[in-house]
Design a protein around this motif. Sequence first.
Motif, PDB file in Angstrom:
ATOM      1  N   ARG A 249       0.818  -1.217   0.000  1.00 33.93           N
ATOM      2  CA  ARG A 249       0.000   0.000   0.000  1.00 33.93           C
ATOM      3  C   ARG A 249       0.856   1.275   0.000  1.00 33.93           C
ATOM      4  O   ARG A 249       0.332   2.389  -0.056  1.00 33.93           O
ATOM      5  N   SER A 250       2.186   1.116   0.060  1.00 35.10           N
ATOM      6  CA  SER A 250       3.077   2.286  -0.031  1.00 35.10           C
ATOM      7  C   SER A 250       3.030   2.866  -1.433  1.00 35.10           C
ATOM      8  O   SER A 250       2.678   2.187  -2.401  1.00 35.10           O
ATOM      9  N   SER A 251       3.417   4.121  -1.527  1.00 37.12           N
ATOM     10  CA  SER A 251       3.400   4.771  -2.845  1.00 37.12           C
ATOM     11  C   SER A 251       4.423   4.144  -3.778  1.00 37.12           C
ATOM     12  O   SER A 251       4.201   4.054  -4.988  1.00 37.12           O
ATOM     13  N   GLU A 252       5.569   3.716  -3.218  1.00 37.89           N
ATOM     14  CA  GLU A 252       6.589   3.031  -4.009  1.00 37.89           C
ATOM     15  C   GLU A 252       7.192   1.926  -3.162  1.00 37.89           C
ATOM     16  O   GLU A 252       7.344   2.057  -1.947  1.00 37.89           O
ATOM     17  N   VAL A 253       7.537   0.821  -3.813  1.00 38.19           N
ATOM     18  CA  VAL A 253       8.191  -0.287  -3.128  1.00 38.19           C
ATOM     19  C   VAL A 253       9.412  -0.693  -3.938  1.00 38.19           C
ATOM     20  O   VAL A 253       9.532  -0.387  -5.139  1.00 38.19           O
ATOM     21  N   THR A 254      10.328  -1.364  -3.243  1.00 39.34           N
ATOM     22  CA  THR A 254      11.541  -1.856  -3.890  1.00 39.34           C
ATOM     23  C   THR A 254      11.478  -3.372  -3.944  1.00 39.34           C
ATOM     24  O   THR A 254      11.221  -4.040  -2.934  1.00 39.34           O
ATOM     25  N   LEU A 255      11.687  -3.921  -5.139  1.00 37.13           N
ATOM     26  CA  LEU A 255      11.720  -5.367  -5.335  1.00 37.13           C
ATOM     27  C   LEU A 255      13.167  -5.793  -5.515  1.00 37.13           C
ATOM     28  O   LEU A 255      13.879  -5.274  -6.406  1.00 37.13           O
ATOM     29  N   GLY A 256      13.638  -6.710  -4.655  1.00 39.71           N
ATOM     30  CA  GLY A 256      14.971  -7.260  -4.833  1.00 39.71           C
ATOM     31  C   GLY A 256      14.889  -8.580  -5.566  1.00 39.71           C
ATOM     32  O   GLY A 256      14.066  -9.438  -5.236  1.00 39.71           O
TER      33      GLY A 256
ATOM     34  N   GLN B 184      19.920  -7.511  -7.467  1.00 35.58           N
ATOM     35  CA  GLN B 184      19.481  -6.298  -8.151  1.00 35.58           C
ATOM     36  C   GLN B 184      18.147  -5.840  -7.566  1.00 35.58           C
ATOM     37  O   GLN B 184      17.378  -6.631  -7.014  1.00 35.58           O
ATOM     38  N   THR B 185      17.882  -4.545  -7.708  1.00 36.10           N
ATOM     39  CA  THR B 185      16.643  -3.976  -7.187  1.00 36.10           C
ATOM     40  C   THR B 185      15.949  -3.167  -8.271  1.00 36.10           C
ATOM     41  O   THR B 185      16.581  -2.634  -9.189  1.00 36.10           O
ATOM     42  N   THR B 186      14.618  -3.108  -8.136  1.00 41.89           N
ATOM     43  CA  THR B 186      13.792  -2.319  -9.057  1.00 41.89           C
ATOM     44  C   THR B 186      12.760  -1.561  -8.233  1.00 41.89           C
ATOM     45  O   THR B 186      12.084  -2.145  -7.370  1.00 41.89           O
ATOM     46  N   ARG B 187      12.686  -0.260  -8.483  1.00 39.43           N
ATOM     47  CA  ARG B 187      11.714   0.579  -7.795  1.00 39.43           C
ATOM     48  C   ARG B 187      10.399   0.524  -8.571  1.00 39.43           C
ATOM     49  O   ARG B 187      10.362   0.770  -9.779  1.00 39.43           O
ATOM     50  N   VAL B 188       9.314   0.177  -7.865  1.00 35.58           N
ATOM     51  CA  VAL B 188       8.006  -0.030  -8.521  1.00 35.58           C
ATOM     52  C   VAL B 188       6.951   0.785  -7.793  1.00 35.58           C
ATOM     53  O   VAL B 188       6.944   0.844  -6.555  1.00 35.58           O
ATOM     54  N   ARG B 189       6.063   1.385  -8.574  1.00 31.82           N
ATOM     55  CA  ARG B 189       4.929   2.110  -8.008  1.00 31.82           C
ATOM     56  C   ARG B 189       3.669   1.252  -8.186  1.00 31.82           C
ATOM     57  O   ARG B 189       3.167   1.134  -9.320  1.00 31.82           O
ATOM     58  N   PRO B 190       3.155   0.628  -7.112  1.00 29.72           N
ATOM     59  CA  PRO B 190       1.946  -0.213  -7.254  1.00 29.72           C
ATOM     60  C   PRO B 190       0.749   0.609  -7.731  1.00 29.72           C
ATOM     61  O   PRO B 190       0.591   1.780  -7.350  1.00 29.72           O
ATOM     62  N   VAL B 191      -0.066   0.006  -8.557  1.00 31.99           N
ATOM     63  CA  VAL B 191      -1.279   0.647  -9.070  1.00 31.99           C
ATOM     64  C   VAL B 191      -2.483  -0.227  -8.731  1.00 31.99           C
ATOM     65  O   VAL B 191      -2.345  -1.356  -8.241  1.00 31.99           O
ATOM     66  N   GLU B 192      -3.658   0.277  -8.997  1.00 33.65           N
ATOM     67  CA  GLU B 192      -4.877  -0.505  -8.758  1.00 33.65           C
ATOM     68  C   GLU B 192      -4.931  -1.669  -9.743  1.00 33.65           C
ATOM     69  O   GLU B 192      -4.603  -1.513 -10.926  1.00 33.65           O
ATOM     70  N   ARG B 193      -5.354  -2.804  -9.280  1.00 35.86           N
ATOM     71  CA  ARG B 193      -5.304  -4.019 -10.094  1.00 35.86           C
ATOM     72  C   ARG B 193      -6.310  -3.948 -11.247  1.00 35.86           C
ATOM     73  O   ARG B 193      -7.501  -3.697 -11.039  1.00 35.86           O
ATOM     74  N   PRO B 194      -5.839  -4.155 -12.484  1.00 34.90           N
ATOM     75  CA  PRO B 194      -6.770  -4.113 -13.622  1.00 34.90           C
ATOM     76  C   PRO B 194      -7.534  -5.436 -13.767  1.00 34.90           C
ATOM     77  O   PRO B 194      -7.137  -6.474 -13.249  1.00 34.90           O
ATOM     78  N   LEU B 195      -8.619  -5.373 -14.502  1.00 34.43           N
ATOM     79  CA  LEU B 195      -9.486  -6.544 -14.658  1.00 34.43           C
ATOM     80  C   LEU B 195      -8.783  -7.679 -15.400  1.00 34.43           C
ATOM     81  O   LEU B 195      -8.941  -8.858 -15.056  1.00 34.43           O
ATOM     82  N   HIS B 196      -7.984  -7.334 -16.394  1.00 36.74           N
ATOM     83  CA  HIS B 196      -7.363  -8.378 -17.217  1.00 36.74           C
ATOM     84  C   HIS B 196      -6.294  -9.161 -16.470  1.00 36.74           C
ATOM     85  O   HIS B 196      -5.829 -10.205 -16.936  1.00 36.74           O
ATOM     86  N   SER B 197      -5.875  -8.664 -15.311  1.00 42.61           N
ATOM     87  CA  SER B 197      -4.811  -9.356 -14.581  1.00 42.61           C
ATOM     88  C   SER B 197      -5.331 -10.543 -13.775  1.00 42.61           C
ATOM     89  O   SER B 197      -4.532 -11.353 -13.290  1.00 42.61           O
TER      90      SER B 197
END
Length: 719
Positions: A113-120, A131-144
């Motif tokens: 629920r954070s504005s941005e998270v880091t994925l290792g 390695q790490t990637t900075r990701v901004r979670p969004v609302e889940r779309p229907l097609h997912s």
Amino acid sequence: MLIAALPILPVRRLSLALLLCLFMGALALGLALHSPWLGLQLRAQEDGSILVVQANGPSRAIPVNARLVFLADDQIQLALSGKDLLEEPDVFDLYSEMDAFFARQGELAGLLRSSEVTLGWRADSNPEPLQTTRVRPVERPLHSLPLFFWFQLAVSSVGFLIAAWVWALRPQEWGVRLFAITGLSFPVFAMSAAVYSSRELALDGSLFKALSALNHWGSFMFGAALFGIFLCAPKRLVSLRVLLGVFVFYNLWWLADTLRWAPDMDWGNRFAVMSEMLLALVLAGVQWVRSRREPLDRAALRWFMLSLLLGSGLFILLMVTTASLGWLPPVPQGYAFGFFLFIYIGIALGLGHYRLFDLDVWAYRLLFWLVSALLLVGLDALFIGALQWSGAQALAVSLWACVLVYLPLRQWLWQRFGKRPKQRLDELLPDVVRIAFQTETQTRERLWADLLQRVYQPLEQVTQSPSESGVSQLTDEGLALLVPACAGISARLLRYPAQGARLFSPRDRNHVEALVHLMRLAESTRAAQELGAQEERQRIARDMHDDVGARLLMLMHHAKSPELVDLARAAMQDLRTALAALDSQPVLLAHALADWRAEASARCEAAGVALLWHAPAPGAQVVLTARQKAVMERTLRESLTNAFKHGQARQIEIRPTVQAGVLTVQISHDGPMTTPESWTEGRGLLGMKHRLQEVHGALCLTARSSGGTQTILQLPVET
């Protein structure tokens, strides 16, 4: 037009059920979409790591086949494990483990629920460096949403609507009401499981725990209603109070599970579901014994049991072959919910009594197929687990065991329980021809009834008016079979075949239709034969009338003495009787009696003997065949001759009566008393007896106490 023709109440019930189904589906969809989305498709590996199967949206920078290591925000970092992707939390044995899992899910969901998270992550081909990637979670779309989410929603909705359809048509029956409860429980536990099993990585811990409790409650109510059906259908076994007590008991059990009062998951959840399944099987056996004299109830019960075994058996079969034997790749549990549709379809057919006679044989075939599959898997699992055999050895021995033991046993069971008319048409053809060529309708009726009894063994045969369509028909949901009229034989209704052990099927209908067709063909052959014989008899009668009759008339006109005239006149009477017999046209008894009385009066008057003729009371019209009329006429004539010649009669009394389908003619005279037993039977008496025996009649001679002799002629007739 179809909806307009239905009563308004069933339409309202179905409409409410559809709205409720849409509401539950929309609620499940909203909960599934109300979570942050990273754009990842993940899979747990055997080594405990998490594999990235697909990366889209916010996480598209992460390569496919990478291994996720941790999830972090600005303050917290959590290491990731394959257990975080558990599809079903019920795999835990202890409540502490399950609650820890829910807490862990809550922590992960909080990070998402954070504005941005880091994925290792680490690349699969290059484990170092991290390695790490900075990701901004969004609302889940229907097609997912994965396919098995939609599959669970679809099958649970179909099951619910099937149950609602049966309930809407027959809401007053408790068995149907309980079936509706199972339909309502199905989407409760299936849709809640669809939400948490289709999560991307994590779900809010409180929501996850609530959905799990809802899943348990739905499964508890489903099982309670399922074995409750066997308490009420086909026969009611308990009172309503006991039935309601069942639901109270399992709701209390669910409460103990939800509040963690039970010692572990076995006692809290698994034993409850197992007890419901076992009770369903036991009660099914009780109902099977109670319905042994009710073929329609037993056919419905057969579909109850088959659907229960098929739905649960295939679920177990898939789980065993996937998890234990490794025959199939891992399959999401959501897809296994599709087997529950077998339960709904089968029980709907049983409760609705919908063409059970058409499904009876398929029930046995499906059951045999299921047993063979379960037996093969069970033996294979036993050999691998208990004897430590290899997969190839276990499979080979299992196949041989099925071939040598199960297949012969299955054949015997099929012949025992799937039996149908034992006699083939070619075996019945001689009987059909023999029946069709009987000259008397009563004999044909009796022989036809015996044939149908031998082939179908019904508990009841009832004569019916001819079928309008002239074809055989299944009635009363397979309890009865209408056999149309044929060959002058009345239509018949057969009820409860095989002494009440089964229902009539379309195969029985086709079989009896073929029998009727053969009977009609044989009847047409007999009719053609009789037509040819009739034409030949008419030709012979014309020749005798033209030739012999003309010469007898000539003899009467040129006779020199009265004796010759009487002899020629008697010969002319015999000729007329013979010609009437050749004519083969049926004669009303009233007309025959008039002819006999006229002849008897003329002969008695010529012999100087008084005649007392007692006319029978008017009643139903009796018809004599030409042969019967000729036999009675000749026998009566011979009886008068004996009275004149040997009895020295001064008065003759003739009393014809008809009673219970028998024509009786009593001929009495007042001559000297003699004992018939002392008579020497001459050609006349022997001829009278033989003629009557040919038409199933009888002759009786007795001495009268007042003098003279009484001759009794008896002949069975159709009234």
